[in-house]
Design a protein around this motif. Structure first.
Motif, PDB file in Angstrom:
ATOM      1  N   ASP B   1     -17.508  87.908 -22.595  1.00 30.22           N
ATOM      2  CA  ASP B   1     -18.256  87.694 -23.839  1.00 30.22           C
ATOM      3  C   ASP B   1     -19.723  87.959 -23.639  1.00 30.22           C
ATOM      4  O   ASP B   1     -20.361  87.350 -22.788  1.00 30.22           O
ATOM      5  CB  ASP B   1     -18.087  86.223 -24.266  1.00 30.22           C
ATOM      6  N   GLY B   2     -20.302  88.896 -24.416  1.00 32.64           N
ATOM      7  CA  GLY B   2     -21.730  89.149 -24.301  1.00 32.64           C
ATOM      8  C   GLY B   2     -22.516  88.195 -25.153  1.00 32.64           C
ATOM      9  O   GLY B   2     -22.087  87.820 -26.226  1.00 32.64           O
ATOM     10  N   GLY B   3     -23.675  87.770 -24.650  1.00 35.28           N
ATOM     11  CA  GLY B   3     -24.471  86.882 -25.468  1.00 35.28           C
ATOM     12  C   GLY B   3     -25.624  86.285 -24.707  1.00 35.28           C
ATOM     13  O   GLY B   3     -25.953  86.716 -23.587  1.00 35.28           O
ATOM     14  N   ILE B   4     -26.227  85.312 -25.344  1.00 35.84           N
ATOM     15  CA  ILE B   4     -27.382  84.619 -24.766  1.00 35.84           C
ATOM     16  C   ILE B   4     -27.031  83.148 -24.615  1.00 35.84           C
ATOM     17  O   ILE B   4     -26.537  82.529 -25.566  1.00 35.84           O
ATOM     18  CB  ILE B   4     -28.603  84.756 -25.681  1.00 35.84           C
ATOM     19  N   THR B   5     -27.270  82.626 -23.464  1.00 32.31           N
ATOM     20  CA  THR B   5     -26.995  81.207 -23.228  1.00 32.31           C
ATOM     21  C   THR B   5     -28.290  80.483 -22.912  1.00 32.31           C
ATOM     22  O   THR B   5     -29.183  81.034 -22.240  1.00 32.31           O
ATOM     23  CB  THR B   5     -25.983  81.012 -22.085  1.00 32.31           C
ATOM     24  N   GLN B   6     -28.372  79.290 -23.419  1.00 29.62           N
ATOM     25  CA  GLN B   6     -29.500  78.415 -23.124  1.00 29.62           C
ATOM     26  C   GLN B   6     -28.937  77.083 -22.657  1.00 29.62           C
ATOM     27  O   GLN B   6     -27.969  76.582 -23.220  1.00 29.62           O
ATOM     28  CB  GLN B   6     -30.353  78.179 -24.380  1.00 29.62           C
ATOM     29  N   SER B   7     -29.555  76.572 -21.636  1.00 31.48           N
ATOM     30  CA  SER B   7     -29.112  75.264 -21.171  1.00 31.48           C
ATOM     31  C   SER B   7     -30.310  74.431 -20.738  1.00 31.48           C
ATOM     32  O   SER B   7     -31.322  74.968 -20.300  1.00 31.48           O
ATOM     33  CB  SER B   7     -28.123  75.424 -19.998  1.00 31.48           C
ATOM     34  N   PRO B   8     -30.189  73.095 -20.860  1.00 30.88           N
ATOM     35  CA  PRO B   8     -29.108  72.405 -21.552  1.00 30.88           C
ATOM     36  C   PRO B   8     -29.311  72.428 -23.063  1.00 30.88           C
ATOM     37  O   PRO B   8     -30.333  72.927 -23.538  1.00 30.88           O
ATOM     38  CB  PRO B   8     -29.227  70.982 -20.998  1.00 30.88           C
ATOM     39  N   LYS B   9     -28.389  71.877 -23.808  1.00 27.77           N
ATOM     40  CA  LYS B   9     -28.525  71.813 -25.266  1.00 27.77           C
ATOM     41  C   LYS B   9     -29.546  70.750 -25.657  1.00 27.77           C
ATOM     42  O   LYS B   9     -30.324  70.924 -26.589  1.00 27.77           O
ATOM     43  CB  LYS B   9     -27.172  71.484 -25.879  1.00 27.77           C
ATOM     44  N   TYR B  10     -29.514  69.624 -24.957  1.00 27.95           N
ATOM     45  CA  TYR B  10     -30.464  68.532 -25.182  1.00 27.95           C
ATOM     46  C   TYR B  10     -31.114  68.183 -23.846  1.00 27.95           C
ATOM     47  O   TYR B  10     -30.445  68.141 -22.817  1.00 27.95           O
ATOM     48  CB  TYR B  10     -29.763  67.283 -25.733  1.00 27.95           C
ATOM     49  N   LEU B  11     -32.389  67.905 -23.905  1.00 29.13           N
ATOM     50  CA  LEU B  11     -33.135  67.601 -22.683  1.00 29.13           C
ATOM     51  C   LEU B  11     -34.131  66.499 -22.987  1.00 29.13           C
ATOM     52  O   LEU B  11     -34.866  66.573 -23.980  1.00 29.13           O
ATOM     53  CB  LEU B  11     -33.842  68.859 -22.208  1.00 29.13           C
ATOM     54  N   PHE B  12     -34.129  65.505 -22.127  1.00 33.98           N
ATOM     55  CA  PHE B  12     -35.077  64.401 -22.273  1.00 33.98           C
ATOM     56  C   PHE B  12     -35.930  64.340 -21.020  1.00 33.98           C
ATOM     57  O   PHE B  12     -35.415  64.427 -19.906  1.00 33.98           O
ATOM     58  CB  PHE B  12     -34.322  63.074 -22.457  1.00 33.98           C
ATOM     59  N   ARG B  13     -37.222  64.192 -21.217  1.00 37.81           N
ATOM     60  CA  ARG B  13     -38.128  64.108 -20.085  1.00 37.81           C
ATOM     61  C   ARG B  13     -39.201  63.062 -20.371  1.00 37.81           C
ATOM     62  O   ARG B  13     -39.524  62.786 -21.528  1.00 37.81           O
ATOM     63  CB  ARG B  13     -38.813  65.451 -19.830  1.00 37.81           C
ATOM     64  N   LYS B  14     -39.729  62.517 -19.292  1.00 35.96           N
ATOM     65  CA  LYS B  14     -40.835  61.574 -19.444  1.00 35.96           C
ATOM     66  C   LYS B  14     -42.129  62.360 -19.592  1.00 35.96           C
ATOM     67  O   LYS B  14     -42.273  63.466 -19.047  1.00 35.96           O
ATOM     68  CB  LYS B  14     -40.916  60.663 -18.225  1.00 35.96           C
ATOM     69  N   GLU B  15     -43.061  61.759 -20.306  1.00 33.58           N
ATOM     70  CA  GLU B  15     -44.368  62.383 -20.490  1.00 33.58           C
ATOM     71  C   GLU B  15     -45.005  62.631 -19.124  1.00 33.58           C
ATOM     72  O   GLU B  15     -44.904  61.796 -18.217  1.00 33.58           O
ATOM     73  CB  GLU B  15     -45.250  61.449 -21.316  1.00 33.58           C
ATOM     74  N   GLY B  16     -45.637  63.808 -18.984  1.00 36.41           N
ATOM     75  CA  GLY B  16     -46.302  64.134 -17.726  1.00 36.41           C
ATOM     76  C   GLY B  16     -45.451  64.932 -16.764  1.00 36.41           C
ATOM     77  O   GLY B  16     -45.951  65.409 -15.746  1.00 36.41           O
ATOM     78  N   GLN B  17     -44.172  65.088 -17.060  1.00 39.85           N
ATOM     79  CA  GLN B  17     -43.295  65.849 -16.180  1.00 39.85           C
ATOM     80  C   GLN B  17     -43.170  67.274 -16.685  1.00 39.85           C
ATOM     81  O   GLN B  17     -43.079  67.513 -17.893  1.00 39.85           O
ATOM     82  CB  GLN B  17     -41.890  65.229 -16.144  1.00 39.85           C
ATOM     83  N   ASN B  18     -43.157  68.232 -15.746  1.00 37.56           N
ATOM     84  CA  ASN B  18     -42.832  69.600 -16.120  1.00 37.56           C
ATOM     85  C   ASN B  18     -41.322  69.718 -16.299  1.00 37.56           C
ATOM     86  O   ASN B  18     -40.546  69.005 -15.646  1.00 37.56           O
ATOM     87  CB  ASN B  18     -43.268  70.575 -15.021  1.00 37.56           C
ATOM     88  N   VAL B  19     -40.896  70.615 -17.163  1.00 35.10           N
ATOM     89  CA  VAL B  19     -39.470  70.828 -17.360  1.00 35.10           C
ATOM     90  C   VAL B  19     -39.230  72.318 -17.601  1.00 35.10           C
ATOM     91  O   VAL B  19     -40.044  72.986 -18.246  1.00 35.10           O
ATOM     92  CB  VAL B  19     -38.937  69.979 -18.532  1.00 35.10           C
ATOM     93  N   THR B  20     -38.128  72.838 -17.048  1.00 36.78           N
ATOM     94  CA  THR B  20     -37.815  74.254 -17.201  1.00 36.78           C
ATOM     95  C   THR B  20     -36.564  74.429 -18.038  1.00 36.78           C
ATOM     96  O   THR B  20     -35.520  73.824 -17.747  1.00 36.78           O
ATOM     97  CB  THR B  20     -37.637  74.924 -15.827  1.00 36.78           C
ATOM     98  N   LEU B  21     -36.682  75.268 -19.066  1.00 37.40           N
ATOM     99  CA  LEU B  21     -35.566  75.586 -19.946  1.00 37.40           C
ATOM    100  C   LEU B  21     -35.000  76.949 -19.527  1.00 37.40           C
ATOM    101  O   LEU B  21     -35.753  77.913 -19.327  1.00 37.40           O
ATOM    102  CB  LEU B  21     -36.032  75.651 -21.399  1.00 37.40           C
ATOM    103  N   SER B  22     -33.679  76.985 -19.459  1.00 37.77           N
ATOM    104  CA  SER B  22     -33.016  78.197 -18.991  1.00 37.77           C
ATOM    105  C   SER B  22     -32.653  79.110 -20.155  1.00 37.77           C
ATOM    106  O   SER B  22     -32.272  78.647 -21.237  1.00 37.77           O
ATOM    107  CB  SER B  22     -31.743  77.796 -18.229  1.00 37.77           C
ATOM    108  N   CYS B  23     -32.770  80.424 -19.944  1.00 40.19           N
ATOM    109  CA  CYS B  23     -32.295  81.420 -20.897  1.00 40.19           C
ATOM    110  C   CYS B  23     -31.725  82.592 -20.116  1.00 40.19           C
ATOM    111  O   CYS B  23     -32.425  83.200 -19.296  1.00 40.19           O
ATOM    112  CB  CYS B  23     -33.430  81.900 -21.794  1.00 40.19           C
ATOM    113  N   GLU B  24     -30.447  82.883 -20.370  1.00 42.52           N
ATOM    114  CA  GLU B  24     -29.764  83.975 -19.680  1.00 42.52           C
ATOM    115  C   GLU B  24     -29.090  84.875 -20.705  1.00 42.52           C
ATOM    116  O   GLU B  24     -28.517  84.383 -21.683  1.00 42.52           O
ATOM    117  CB  GLU B  24     -28.677  83.428 -18.744  1.00 42.52           C
ATOM    118  N   GLN B  25     -29.155  86.198 -20.474  1.00 44.16           N
ATOM    119  CA  GLN B  25     -28.454  87.120 -21.369  1.00 44.16           C
ATOM    120  C   GLN B  25     -27.706  88.176 -20.542  1.00 44.16           C
ATOM    121  O   GLN B  25     -28.199  88.594 -19.489  1.00 44.16           O
ATOM    122  CB  GLN B  25     -29.437  87.796 -22.349  1.00 44.16           C
TER     123      GLN B  25
END
Lengths: 112, 110
Positions: B1-25
């Motif tokens: 299946d061709g497409g674009i995936t993003q993970s995770p769907k929901y993400l919770f982080r504390k203030e002051g923390q860096n966070v990385t969102l994934s995107c793959e196609q």
């Protein structure tokens, strides 16, 4: 930042009604106008890409027109169905490659 | 299946923390984009990349960073410098003037 406006913000219609909404965009440096449909819990899906003034595109019961000289596009839905309920986004593409400016969307709800 | 995936769907982080969102196609598209959506506003462009190892700032790049080391991947890091990081983030790739979107990640910073 370019100004792309959509109206109305939201719309409620009955099944079988025909409806239309508007996207206004800058009339200068035009490259393309895009329409997307975004259903709840899904990804936005491309409906139309329009590039020529006076262009009209059609996909089933949905059609769109384009006026680049005055800077507006209309999206029409004939005989609305509940499955047409979605947010409809327009996006203006200027002559700068690849960058789209989106409107805030029109939320359409079709009641059975 | 061709497409674009993003993970995770929901993400919770504390203030002051860096966070990385994934995107793959796996559509073999050269161009990729990151957008942010806030209530009542249109999608706003954060960063975009037209080719591997190259990317440009969009309209609201402050507080974000990206990398494009592989054609398939375009991760977005939300840094602690981003003042209002809570939002819905959409990734897209492009083929001949049409953008194809992933399902999005909703980030909530507590």
């Amino acid at each position: 930042i370019l100004n792309v406006e959509q109206s109305p913000q939201s719309l409620h219609v009955q099944e079988g009604d025909s409806t239309n909404f508007t996207c206004s965009f800058p009339s200068s440096n035009f490259y393309a106008l895009h329409w997307y449909r975004w259903e709840t819990a899904k990804s936005p899906e491309a409906l139309f890409v329009m590039t020529l003034n006076g262009d009209e595109k059609k996909k089933g019961r949905i059609s769109a027109t384009l006026n680049t000289k005055e800077g507006y596009s209309y999206l029409y839905i004939k005989g609305s169905q509940p499955e047409d309920s979605a947010t409809y986004l327009c996006a203006f593409g200027g002559t700068s490659y690849g960058k789209l400016t989106f409107g805030q969307g029109t939320i359409l709800t079709v009641h059975p | 299946d061709g497409g674009i995936t993003q993970s995770p769907k929901y993400l919770f982080r504390k203030e002051g923390q860096n966070v990385t969102l994934s995107c793959e196609q796996n559509l073999n598209h050269d161009a990729m984009y990151w957008y942010r959506q806030d209530p009542g506003q249109g999608l706003r462009l954060i960063y975009y990349s037209q080719i591997v190892n190259d990317f440009q700032k969009g309209d609201i790049a402050e507080g974000y960073s990206v990398s494009r080391e592989k054609k398939e991947s375009f991760p977005l890091t939300v840094t602690s410098a981003q003042k209002n990081p809570t939002a819905f983030y959409l990734c897209a790739s492009e083929d001949t003037d049409t953008q194809y979107f992933g399902p999005g990640t909703r980030l909530t910073v507590l």
